[in-house]
Design an enzyme around this catalytic site. Sequence first.
Site, short mmCIF file in Angstrom:
data_model
loop_
_atom_site.label_atom_id
_atom_site.label_comp_id
_atom_site.label_asym_id
_atom_site.label_seq_id
_atom_site.Cartn_x
_atom_site.Cartn_y
_atom_site.Cartn_z
N PRO A 2 -58.34 -64.52 -27.99
CA PRO A 2 -58.51 -65.97 -28.16
C PRO A 2 -58.54 -66.67 -26.82
O PRO A 2 -57.77 -66.34 -25.91
CB PRO A 2 -57.27 -66.37 -28.98
CG PRO A 2 -56.84 -65.11 -29.67
CD PRO A 2 -57.18 -64.00 -28.74
N GLU A 3 -59.43 -67.66 -26.68
CA GLU A 3 -59.53 -68.40 -25.43
C GLU A 3 -58.69 -69.66 -25.52
O GLU A 3 -58.09 -69.98 -26.55
CB GLU A 3 -60.99 -68.66 -25.10
CG GLU A 3 -61.80 -67.36 -25.09
CD GLU A 3 -63.07 -67.40 -24.27
OE1 GLU A 3 -63.21 -68.27 -23.39
OE2 GLU A 3 -63.92 -66.52 -24.50
N ASN A 162 -63.97 -64.52 -21.96
CA ASN A 162 -65.29 -63.91 -21.79
C ASN A 162 -66.43 -64.81 -22.24
O ASN A 162 -67.50 -64.83 -21.64
CB ASN A 162 -65.33 -62.59 -22.56
CG ASN A 162 -66.23 -61.58 -21.91
OD1 ASN A 162 -66.86 -61.85 -20.88
ND2 ASN A 162 -66.32 -60.40 -22.49
#
Length: 269
Positions: A2-3, A162
Amino acid sequence: MPEGHTLHRLARLHKRLFGGHPVAVSSPQGRFANGASIVDGRVMKTAEAYGKHLFHVYGPDTVVHVHLGLAGFFAEHELPLEPPVGEVRMRVVGPTQCTDLRAPITCEVLTVDEVKAVKKKLGPDPLRRDADPERAWRRVSRSQRPLAALLMDQGVLAGVGNVYRAELLFRHGIPPATEGRQLDHPQWTDMWTDLVALMRKGVRSGRIDTVAPEYMPRATGRPPRVDRHGGEVYVYRRAGEPCLVCGTTVATTVLDGRNLFWCPTCQAP
């Protein structure tokens, strides 16, 4: 993994569900039993995120620190409670709902000073009002490392993963191998401003959308993207497919153990 926008969404949700209320905290799995016993029955004062880290603040000197890692996630349930399913590391029960935490890489009780030490190791978080982009710029502008690596370094920027990494480089036409020291300050300012806007949009929608309206499925007639990460993107996980802008085949390689995606034409050296 998770970002940052996901952790900020979780912080907002948990603050709304549990903030200002005494909560029941347990560890059905047992691996957080000691920590749960420290905060069980106490009032959760607030919840906040910094980068990919989530903090449940109980005060005056007690904070539960969570890092989801690659596989961790929270699942919310309305009351009445059902028996936990699977390996639940931490269960937090509030007035109307509960949340179950599974598979984090970190779930621990820290003091306020220990929380400060965690944050001190991180770069500025674009989603926080106290973020200082110049602090990240000082690291970037002196580095010979590729920008594609620097953007993923949590000590440089906190919360970028990413997807945002690949999409930010594409949106600014920057080759991933460009060294940090090759970037000029106006470029960095533009990238930071764009990143803040993209991540705030992610907090609102719960997905990462980076594509301009003229390249969206409705405008181009292409089918919507199907991916568990959600959102419409230019290059992330589109290796072998045509670039939405120029038609060149999207390329991929591995950098520092993570897949990297870019357009060889739109991001030509």
